[in-house]
Design a protein around this motif. Structure first.
Motif, PDB file in Angstrom:
ATOM      1  N   SER A  89     -26.631 -26.573   9.278  1.00  0.00           N
ATOM      2  CA  SER A  89     -25.365 -27.025   8.689  1.00  0.00           C
ATOM      3  C   SER A  89     -24.569 -27.932   9.606  1.00  0.00           C
ATOM      4  O   SER A  89     -24.822 -28.013  10.812  1.00  0.00           O
ATOM      5  N   ASN A  90     -23.593 -28.601   8.951  1.00  0.00           N
ATOM      6  CA  ASN A  90     -22.573 -29.402   9.628  1.00  0.00           C
ATOM      7  C   ASN A  90     -23.158 -30.485  10.536  1.00  0.00           C
ATOM      8  O   ASN A  90     -22.825 -30.580  11.708  1.00  0.00           O
ATOM      9  N   ARG A 111     -26.862 -27.109   4.576  1.00  0.00           N
ATOM     10  CA  ARG A 111     -25.496 -26.911   4.095  1.00  0.00           C
ATOM     11  C   ARG A 111     -24.531 -27.834   4.855  1.00  0.00           C
ATOM     12  O   ARG A 111     -24.566 -27.908   6.070  1.00  0.00           O
ATOM     13  N   GLY A 112     -23.689 -28.534   4.108  1.00  0.00           N
ATOM     14  CA  GLY A 112     -22.632 -29.335   4.732  1.00  0.00           C
ATOM     15  C   GLY A 112     -23.148 -30.508   5.538  1.00  0.00           C
ATOM     16  O   GLY A 112     -22.576 -30.845   6.570  1.00  0.00           O
TER      17      GLY A 112
END
Length: 168
Positions: A89-90, A111-112
């Protein structure tokens, strides 16, 4: 004039005589005063008010639904982590290769990520077996070898899906 029409123009909205029981007298008097100040009828003011209220209620409903879905996705992420699904993520941009996916001993959730690119060497079978979900990504770039509509079933809150052109 009949109750369904107000004039000869076919483009005018259909007007109907409506009686609303239970309207607070003080609210009606304020509406009457306001309509006079605005130079419109009470009916026009009520129509404008109802449109504004319904629009606001619709926007609020969509926002609440979106927040509920985001909370649901957050709880799914927690559950996935507990089940051993890896979560990446991120990241602003990430390119995932066949080798990257094959090296994983479990499924993965992305995710993200602003731009998630699956390399052209990733086929549907590998994608399907290793990618658990793709959530809250701005753009996902898929190779032609991955059926877009099947891949979309693993995606939530993705803004754009692009299919890359095969290089020769």
């Amino acid at each position: 004039m009949s109750s369904g029409e107000t004039g000869s123009s076919g483009s005018e909205e259909e007007k109907k005589q409506v009686t609303i029981k239970g309207v607070d007298k003080e609210l009606y008097d304020k509406a009457l005063q306001m309509s006079r100040e605005m130079g419109i009828t009470v009916g026009e003011l009520v129509n404008k008010s109802l449109r504004a209220f319904i629009s606001l209620a619709d926007v609020t409903n969509k926002a609440v639904t979106s927040m509920a879905q985001a909370l649901s996705e957050s709880s799914k992420a927690f559950i996935e982590g507990a089940k051993g699904v890896r979560v990446i993520s991120n990241v602003d941009e990430l390119t995932v290769t066949k080798e990257d996916l094959e090296s994983l001993d479990s499924q993965v959730t992305f995710r993200g990520i602003k731009r998630l690119i699956f390399n052209s060497d990733v086929n549907w079978e590998l994608f399907d077996s290793k990618v658990s979900s793709i959530v809250m990504c701005d753009e996902v770039v898929l190779p032609k070898s991955i059926p877009k509509l099947k891949a979309v079933e693993k995606m939530r809150f993705v803004k754009r899906i692009t299919v890359m052109q095969q290089s020769s």
